[in-house]
Design a protein around this motif. Structure first.
Motif, mmCIF file in Angstrom:
data_model
loop_
_atom_site.group_PDB
_atom_site.id
_atom_site.type_symbol
_atom_site.label_atom_id
_atom_site.label_comp_id
_atom_site.label_asym_id
_atom_site.label_seq_id
_atom_site.Cartn_x
_atom_site.Cartn_y
_atom_site.Cartn_z
ATOM 1 N N GLU A 46 0.831 -1.206 0.000
ATOM 2 C CA GLU A 46 0.000 0.000 0.000
ATOM 3 C C GLU A 46 0.866 1.258 0.000
ATOM 4 O OE1 GLU A 46 -3.379 2.160 2.853
ATOM 5 O OE2 GLU A 46 -2.753 0.087 3.233
ATOM 6 N N ALA A 47 1.922 1.267 0.818
ATOM 7 C CA ALA A 47 2.827 2.417 0.866
ATOM 8 C C ALA A 47 3.531 2.605 -0.476
ATOM 9 C CB ALA A 47 3.845 2.224 1.990
ATOM 10 N N TRP B 246 2.412 2.002 -3.466
ATOM 11 C CA TRP B 246 1.536 2.625 -4.460
ATOM 12 C C TRP B 246 1.199 4.073 -4.124
ATOM 13 C CZ3 TRP B 246 1.949 0.625 -8.825
ATOM 14 C CH2 TRP B 246 2.127 -0.756 -8.971
ATOM 15 N N LYS B 247 1.465 4.491 -2.899
ATOM 16 C CA LYS B 247 1.335 5.917 -2.572
ATOM 17 C C LYS B 247 2.512 6.707 -3.141
ATOM 18 C CE LYS B 247 -1.289 5.370 1.723
ATOM 19 N NZ LYS B 247 -1.283 5.546 3.204
ATOM 20 N N LEU B 248 3.634 6.020 -3.364
ATOM 21 C CA LEU B 248 4.849 6.701 -3.809
ATOM 22 C C LEU B 248 5.129 6.518 -5.299
ATOM 23 C CD1 LEU B 248 7.088 5.597 -0.797
ATOM 24 C CD2 LEU B 248 6.232 7.907 -1.211
ATOM 25 N N LEU C 196 6.222 5.505 6.042
ATOM 26 C CA LEU C 196 4.789 5.311 5.803
ATOM 27 C C LEU C 196 4.240 4.060 6.473
ATOM 28 C CD1 LEU C 196 4.514 6.262 2.008
ATOM 29 C CD2 LEU C 196 4.317 7.741 4.022
#
Length: 207
Positions: free
Chosen positions: A129-130, A132-134, A150
């Protein structure tokens, strides 16, 4: 391993590093077992080829293949001479662990990794998940320096264990930075040690 003679603290440090998943920094070891690997103990364990150390902001250590082999052999060893009660009890329990490993047909490293992955499925999901935030697109290289903050303050040893587990999956890639000159001290501190190498970047093929 009959050719290697270690004192009680050296033995405890190796077993402590093993119980942390085989790789940890000195601050993590201080939290995990109450003692870092430093001074004469660090030099002796490195010279014997049982651990590999790397100086970042603090020392990071990883058990070598020889170190893992020592830990396996220690499961069948008597307690050191003049051991305290806790040490004698520990060395009565190690053969029980050896028997359990043999019955389960699993290696010590595999079992330790499994124990350290308690809650690991949730943590690997948080790492994805972290990522795909970056990342702007699949296969983008994301620095671990940006990823680690994160993860909600998850213990470093648990994050490292989850990253090692993720790397076994076909869609996950963890690699060193090709241009080592651009690495900052923070990049080196955030690196993941795998197979004696520091890796700084994570890429995932797709969601």
């Amino acid at each position: 391993m009959a050719d290697i003679e270690l004192g009680a603290k050296d033995r405890a440090l190796l077993l402590g590093l093993m119980s942390a998943g085989g790789a940890a920094s000195n601050p993590e070891l201080r939290d995990w077992i109450g003692s870092p690997i430093d001074g004469a103990h660090r030099r002796r364990l490195e010279e014997l080829g049982l651990v590999e150390g790397e100086k970042r902001r603090s020392y990071h250590f990883e058990l070598t293949e020889k170190g893992w082999a020592w830990c396996v052999a220690e499961l069948s060893t008597e307690a050191p001479a003049r051991s305290f009660l806790q040490g004698r009890v520990l060395y009565r329990l190690l053969p029980v662990l050896r028997t359990a490993l043999e019955a389960a047909d699993t290696s010590l490293a595999e079992q330790v990794a499994a124990l350290r992955r308690t809650g690991g499925a949730a943590l690997t999901a948080r790492i994805r998940e972290a990522y795909w935030k970056l990342a702007d697109a699949p296969q983008d290289w994301v620095p671990l320096t940006a990823l680690r903050p994160l993860l909600g303050g998850a213990p470093r040893a648990d994050v490292d264990a989850a990253l090692r587990e993720l790397e076994r999956e076909e869609d996950v890639h963890i690699a060193p930075e090709a241009d080592q000159k651009i690495l900052t001290e923070a990049d080196r501190e955030a690196a993941l040690r795998i197979g004696g190498k520091s890796k700084h970047l994570l890429a995932i093929d797709g969601r």
